[in-house]
Design an enzyme around this catalytic site. Sequence first.
Site, PDB file in Angstrom:
ATOM      1  N   VAL A   1      -5.520 -12.601 -22.562  1.00 28.08           N
ATOM      2  CA  VAL A   1      -6.679 -11.932 -23.159  1.00 28.08           C
ATOM      3  C   VAL A   1      -6.322 -11.394 -24.546  1.00 28.08           C
ATOM      4  O   VAL A   1      -7.075 -11.539 -25.506  1.00 28.08           O
ATOM      5  CB  VAL A   1      -7.153 -10.770 -22.247  1.00 28.08           C
ATOM      6  CG1 VAL A   1      -8.252  -9.968 -22.925  1.00 28.08           C
ATOM      7  CG2 VAL A   1      -7.618 -11.283 -20.896  1.00 28.08           C
TER       8      VAL A   1
ATOM      9  N   ASN B   1       3.232 -15.279 -17.581  1.00 28.37           N
ATOM     10  CA  ASN B   1       1.856 -15.755 -17.487  1.00 28.37           C
ATOM     11  C   ASN B   1       1.778 -17.115 -18.156  1.00 28.37           C
ATOM     12  O   ASN B   1       2.016 -17.237 -19.355  1.00 28.37           O
ATOM     13  CB  ASN B   1       0.897 -14.784 -18.170  1.00 28.37           C
ATOM     14  CG  ASN B   1       0.816 -13.474 -17.421  1.00 28.37           C
ATOM     15  OD1 ASN B   1       0.650 -13.456 -16.202  1.00 28.37           O
ATOM     16  ND2 ASN B   1       0.964 -12.373 -18.133  1.00 28.37           N
TER      17      ASN B   1
ATOM     18  N   GLY C   1       0.798  -1.223   0.000  1.00 28.47           N
ATOM     19  CA  GLY C   1       0.000   0.000   0.000  1.00 28.47           C
ATOM     20  C   GLY C   1       0.828   1.270   0.000  1.00 28.47           C
ATOM     21  O   GLY C   1       0.378   2.304   0.478  1.00 28.47           O
TER      22      GLY C   1
ATOM     23  N   GLU D   1      15.428  -1.495  -5.216  1.00 31.31           N
ATOM     24  CA  GLU D   1      15.191  -1.933  -6.587  1.00 31.31           C
ATOM     25  C   GLU D   1      15.391  -0.760  -7.515  1.00 31.31           C
ATOM     26  O   GLU D   1      15.072   0.381  -7.160  1.00 31.31           O
ATOM     27  CB  GLU D   1      13.745  -2.429  -6.704  1.00 31.31           C
ATOM     28  CG  GLU D   1      13.584  -3.640  -7.593  1.00 31.31           C
ATOM     29  CD  GLU D   1      12.151  -4.110  -7.611  1.00 31.31           C
ATOM     30  OE1 GLU D   1      11.903  -5.253  -7.212  1.00 31.31           O
ATOM     31  OE2 GLU D   1      11.272  -3.314  -8.027  1.00 31.31           O
ATOM     32  N   LYS D   2      15.918  -1.026  -8.696  1.00 30.53           N
ATOM     33  CA  LYS D   2      16.057   0.040  -9.685  1.00 30.53           C
ATOM     34  C   LYS D   2      14.666   0.573 -10.022  1.00 30.53           C
ATOM     35  O   LYS D   2      13.721  -0.189 -10.215  1.00 30.53           O
ATOM     36  CB  LYS D   2      16.739  -0.495 -10.937  1.00 30.53           C
ATOM     37  CG  LYS D   2      16.991   0.598 -11.971  1.00 30.53           C
ATOM     38  CD  LYS D   2      18.116   0.242 -12.929  1.00 30.53           C
ATOM     39  CE  LYS D   2      18.439   1.447 -13.811  1.00 30.53           C
ATOM     40  NZ  LYS D   2      19.062   2.551 -13.028  1.00 30.53           N
ATOM     41  N   TYR D   3      14.588   1.909 -10.054  1.00 27.08           N
ATOM     42  CA  TYR D   3      13.309   2.513 -10.453  1.00 27.08           C
ATOM     43  C   TYR D   3      13.310   2.705 -11.966  1.00 27.08           C
ATOM     44  O   TYR D   3      14.209   3.331 -12.528  1.00 27.08           O
ATOM     45  CB  TYR D   3      13.114   3.860  -9.756  1.00 27.08           C
ATOM     46  CG  TYR D   3      11.849   4.561 -10.219  1.00 27.08           C
ATOM     47  CD1 TYR D   3      10.599   4.073  -9.856  1.00 27.08           C
ATOM     48  CD2 TYR D   3      11.921   5.684 -11.039  1.00 27.08           C
ATOM     49  CE1 TYR D   3       9.445   4.696 -10.289  1.00 27.08           C
ATOM     50  CE2 TYR D   3      10.765   6.317 -11.484  1.00 27.08           C
ATOM     51  CZ  TYR D   3       9.527   5.813 -11.107  1.00 27.08           C
ATOM     52  OH  TYR D   3       8.393   6.426 -11.547  1.00 27.08           O
ATOM     53  N   ILE D   4      12.306   2.128 -12.625  1.00 24.32           N
ATOM     54  CA  ILE D   4      12.233   2.236 -14.081  1.00 24.32           C
ATOM     55  C   ILE D   4      11.384   3.453 -14.430  1.00 24.32           C
ATOM     56  O   ILE D   4      10.189   3.488 -14.139  1.00 24.32           O
ATOM     57  CB  ILE D   4      11.602   0.975 -14.706  1.00 24.32           C
ATOM     58  CG1 ILE D   4      12.242  -0.303 -14.153  1.00 24.32           C
ATOM     59  CG2 ILE D   4      11.679   1.033 -16.240  1.00 24.32           C
ATOM     60  CD1 ILE D   4      13.695  -0.493 -14.483  1.00 24.32           C
TER      61      ILE D   4
ATOM     62  N   ARG E   1      -0.331 -19.163 -19.362  1.00 27.23           N
ATOM     63  CA  ARG E   1      -1.646 -19.437 -19.955  1.00 27.23           C
ATOM     64  C   ARG E   1      -1.800 -18.575 -21.193  1.00 27.23           C
ATOM     65  O   ARG E   1      -0.933 -17.778 -21.522  1.00 27.23           O
ATOM     66  CB  ARG E   1      -2.735 -19.071 -18.950  1.00 27.23           C
ATOM     67  CG  ARG E   1      -2.517 -17.633 -18.437  1.00 27.23           C
ATOM     68  CD  ARG E   1      -3.708 -16.998 -17.837  1.00 27.23           C
ATOM     69  NE  ARG E   1      -3.373 -15.773 -17.137  1.00 27.23           N
ATOM     70  CZ  ARG E   1      -3.289 -14.568 -17.670  1.00 27.23           C
ATOM     71  NH1 ARG E   1      -3.497 -14.414 -18.967  1.00 27.23           N
ATOM     72  NH2 ARG E   1      -2.979 -13.501 -16.954  1.00 27.23           N
TER      73      ARG E   1
ATOM     74  N   HIS F   1       5.187  -1.703 -20.709  1.00 29.34           N
ATOM     75  CA  HIS F   1       4.893  -3.107 -20.478  1.00 29.34           C
ATOM     76  C   HIS F   1       4.866  -3.800 -21.832  1.00 29.34           C
ATOM     77  O   HIS F   1       3.957  -3.584 -22.620  1.00 29.34           O
ATOM     78  CB  HIS F   1       3.545  -3.221 -19.751  1.00 29.34           C
ATOM     79  CG  HIS F   1       3.109  -4.617 -19.554  1.00 29.34           C
ATOM     80  ND1 HIS F   1       2.721  -5.120 -18.341  1.00 29.34           N
ATOM     81  CD2 HIS F   1       3.026  -5.640 -20.409  1.00 29.34           C
ATOM     82  CE1 HIS F   1       2.402  -6.384 -18.485  1.00 29.34           C
ATOM     83  NE2 HIS F   1       2.571  -6.721 -19.735  1.00 29.34           N
TER      84      HIS F   1
END
Lengths: 167, 167, 501, 501
Positions: free
Chosen positions: C294, C289, C163, C199-202, C291, C207
């Site tokens: 979509v 993923n 959060g 963590e590296k910030y992108i 599978r 995507h």
Amino acid sequence: MSTEIKINDRTALVEILSREGNKVRISIDGKQYDADVVMVEKGVYSILLDNRSHNIELIHTENKNYKLNTYSKSYDIEIIDAETKYLKSRRRDDSQEEAVISSPMPGKVVKILVKVGDQVKAGDTVVIVSAMKMESEYKVKKDRIIKDIKVKEGDTIKANQPLVIIE
Amino acid sequence: MSTEIKINDRTALVEILSREGNKVRISIDGKQYDADVVMVEKGVYSILLDNRSHNIELIHTENKNYKLNTYSKSYDIEIIDAETKYLKSRRRDDSQEEAVISSPMPGKVVKILVKVGDQVKAGDTVVIVSAMKMESEYKVKKDRIIKDIKVKEGDTIKANQPLVIIE
Amino acid sequence: MIKKVLVANRGEIAIRVMRSCREMGITSVAVFSEADRAAMHVRYADEAYFIGPSPSSESYLVVDKIIDAAKQSGVDAIHPGYGFLSENADFAERCKKEGIIFIGPSSYAIKTMGDKLTARKTMVNAGVPVVPGSDLVTDEKDAVKKAKEIGLPVMVKASAGGGGKGMRLVNKEKDLVSSIRAAKSEAKASFGDDTIYIEKYIESPHHIEFQILGDHHGNVIHLFERECSVQRRHQKVVEETPSPLMNPEIREEMGNFAVAAAKAVNYSGAGTIEFIVDDKLNYYFLEMNTRLQVEHPITERVVGVDLVKEQINIANGFELELKQDELHQYGHAIECRIYAEDPEENFMPSPGVIRHITEPLGLGVRHDGYVYEGYEIPIHYDPMISKLVVWAKTRQEAIARMKRALYAYKITGVKTSIPFLERIMETPDFVKGKYNTHFIEKNSDFLMFPKKHDKKIEDVAIIAAYIDYLDSLEDLQASVCAGNGKNNWKNCQRRLSFNRL
Amino acid sequence: MIKKVLVANRGEIAIRVMRSCREMGITSVAVFSEADRAAMHVRYADEAYFIGPSPSSESYLVVDKIIDAAKQSGVDAIHPGYGFLSENADFAERCKKEGIIFIGPSSYAIKTMGDKLTARKTMVNAGVPVVPGSDLVTDEKDAVKKAKEIGLPVMVKASAGGGGKGMRLVNKEKDLVSSIRAAKSEAKASFGDDTIYIEKYIESPHHIEFQILGDHHGNVIHLFERECSVQRRHQKVVEETPSPLMNPEIREEMGNFAVAAAKAVNYSGAGTIEFIVDDKLNYYFLEMNTRLQVEHPITERVVGVDLVKEQINIANGFELELKQDELHQYGHAIECRIYAEDPEENFMPSPGVIRHITEPLGLGVRHDGYVYEGYEIPIHYDPMISKLVVWAKTRQEAIARMKRALYAYKITGVKTSIPFLERIMETPDFVKGKYNTHFIEKNSDFLMFPKKHDKKIEDVAIIAAYIDYLDSLEDLQASVCAGNGKNNWKNCQRRLSFNRL
């Protein structure tokens, strides 16, 4: 004879001047139109106006109310004929009516966070409704007392159905 | 109580044994079926029978008659209930009724080749109807006399509408 | 040979799978919940089995019920679609035990890729780039050292976090120490644990995912990328292929890594390797993923394959017929997801009865849907109504075609995201192909800007409503059968009978 | 630049043209007859003009009315579609005079190719092979000599002939003289003229056509062939591309001849060169269609072009961007024409009201139609409802896909050719790709063979009809408003009002 028609926030004065088959001469707020109006499918109208082709889809929601889509926009329309006017005039102008909490979307009651008699504060969540994997919280806007609860957890509800009555 | 149902050339004896919601137990010519019957769209039924999924589309043509499509075939169905039976029994068994020439397709009367009182021979063309760029000729099967002509050239006609009455 | 398949899903994907089954001569079996008796997948299937109450937790998600239906119907295989049980390793394992082919990867692959940490480690071992990051650290100096190694900007994240709490973005070295301290103290206060990782910030993240196919004989290929950066609340809205960001060299590199990633878990079936990519085309493995996605149709269209048929052939134990060097991307495809939601009311779900639908057709348009006139979209499931997929020779033409298709796509009865999607197609950043996952946020003013007011259209709307009102009034008067004359009564009956037709 | 186009047509082709217009940002103008006020092309267009009574001879075929509408609406160009005025040289000429761009070839090209004899001569001069034949002969010996030159079998045809009269097929040399005599005397008796000519008889004829595009700068390309041999009464029923008969060498030869044929008349726009081809791949020019063909979508799908956009670009005076050596056929496409006709009643036309329609969708399916639920197909025009086009990687898969699409395509209210088309897809000759223009005749037993009787399906049909009957009976009883109590009357009104929704 003119009829008032409410479209979103505007109220227009409408009068049919003549009508023969699908040819309609109509006056809207004093502007005269010659339209060719055909219901081509259930709830779908094709209207030719100055040779422009318009497609209107409408749903008769209740009484004299319509929900209506054109290509570019959606409208809420109400026909205010003599009967409607009469009914409206009879309606008491009572702003102290009991308040109702309802959900504009149909769904399932996930949680009721109050019980009858509870005093709730402005912004308190009263009921949570879920539909299509999304939960919505319904809150009170002012400090209130819970007068009645019309549903229970797990109930399937329709849109705008009264869920909780407050005063 | 059983009802007779005519499907194409077969007449079946049908009886509802029980019905609860969309679950129907029905007997057809003594064979018992448990079917799950739902009207999913206007005139479209989804029927599950022994878990097989069937889709039936039907049109109520007139009175108790249906035209019905399954995937593989079309059927004409008539429900012969008490009323229909009564009407059928009253109908005079009069094979000498006046004969009517009609077109099974709607269209336009292109040409009428006879006039009232004409004597025509078996195979003579009486009327020509056109629809969708195709002309169909309607002939008499036996030597006849033209008793009445119900349409004129250029008329738009419905399917099975009487065109020429012969005797 | 698979001759009969149970599709453990509903909606458009169930029908899409059954279509390919039908083309292959395979009998398809539907399962349905109470809410879905009249659903299109039940109507489309050869057979249908009832599996319980409407909530998916009592029907589509119950392994035993699916297995029961599979046994009753005597299927050879189960296709899980996407969602529901599609990435459930136990379900895949159970199918195997029951002697039913699971059309998907092994439970081992599902499990390995399903756990983020295990997946990350597996990828590191396979040489696939992952987002640079540290192990867990508690010591402040260690943290600073790691952050410098990774290179700014970085995200400092609480290990127990969630959060947004205990999370800090650090852009400048001078803020490093103070941010790490703040994150640690916030984490301590919130979760009682001040363990953090870095963590590296992108920046400007894209995507981009690669479709892969693997068979049981060790062959793995990729079918190029899909650009999925148009997202709202981490939900994809529009996808396209090829990605406007991509170039042939990077495509080949990423494709090879996608294949390596799949090989690392002996992957069989169709799967997707998701990457996060920055503006400079640095790319990092995000997740897999295991599978069908979509958005698989855009790949089908541009590469010219039927991915469901490939899945079934692989499940049959066949070797892949597609060869990597024979695959090409041809033209451009875009998918829009049509949701039953009201864009004007903060995307509130809009279940209800479809009063009228006109589906877009014609050249270059594919429409995968499941609703029909009179169908009530249930409240229990995903709000996606359909997927509109267009293809054209160029990206520009594909956008024009999508606009044309959206224009012709009409649904009344429920609100849909169509107007919002039309707006996306007109957004300059989208038109130019210059967008990342911040697209909707960045362009929210444009996207939400109401179309210009046109008084004439308003008057046309009034005409339609008024004429409808007058005509229904007339109908009503004609139909009111006060019934004192026999004739009148007959007319009434006839009209009623006519209305029913 | 063309910014506004009048589409001088109706039905699916009018909508198909408008779709491309919309993608190009071009305003589209419909014209409509009395019968077509509610037709889809009027609804789809931006503007619509009434042009007269329902018979096309009083509306769609009246040049003056089309020109009037074009002037009133102020369009830059007219697209004629196919049929109607599309191959009317006078109309093309008139457009030119009025300063309106005719989206099609010059009136010279239309005229030259429209006259069979002139077209034949033009082709001979251009070196394009035509069906070998003689000039007109009256002398018997001359006729015998010509026939031997051409080579048997030949057709002896009366010059003034028609309807098969004065026509003789000669297979053997010994029958030559007697057949010529018989033809002459029959011609004399029938037409008062015993002039005859002799033409090579093409056995096992295939109808194969080549799509061409030419611009105003002298560039002409071909977009490969379409196989159109599945015909009933010289009406095409199913088309596919590539042709199962074709090989790369013959394709290139024929394509080059198609280009030469178009160049011979300085052709600009989209056109089709039809060839008659025998089993040994001998091919002869048959005729040229100087317009868009009904079956153009299969070429669009396999070559990846939008032919209407190409037409408009050419009409704009642009140079063709497509280059012959960059064009390829990719995969296989099949088109089925769906007619409103009853295959069980000798294909009798079946106009009427569409009660219900479910259109086939999904991967690889294109559907170009114009009817909708509640639409009444008029008696005045062509019975074609729509065109179902599928694409797949292989011919075999395309057939399976077409079967799947036809299975899902449901229309009630009018009879359609769908069951007949399904049967064609199952006919062994079609499946093997071994067919010519005699296909339907040769396979008529198989095509007309009724599907096997299934008593269980019959019982399911009975269940549906009986339940519908019982439910409408109940509705009726609930609705009969004999009207003696106020309450009852109210219920009645409410029900009527509800029925209307």
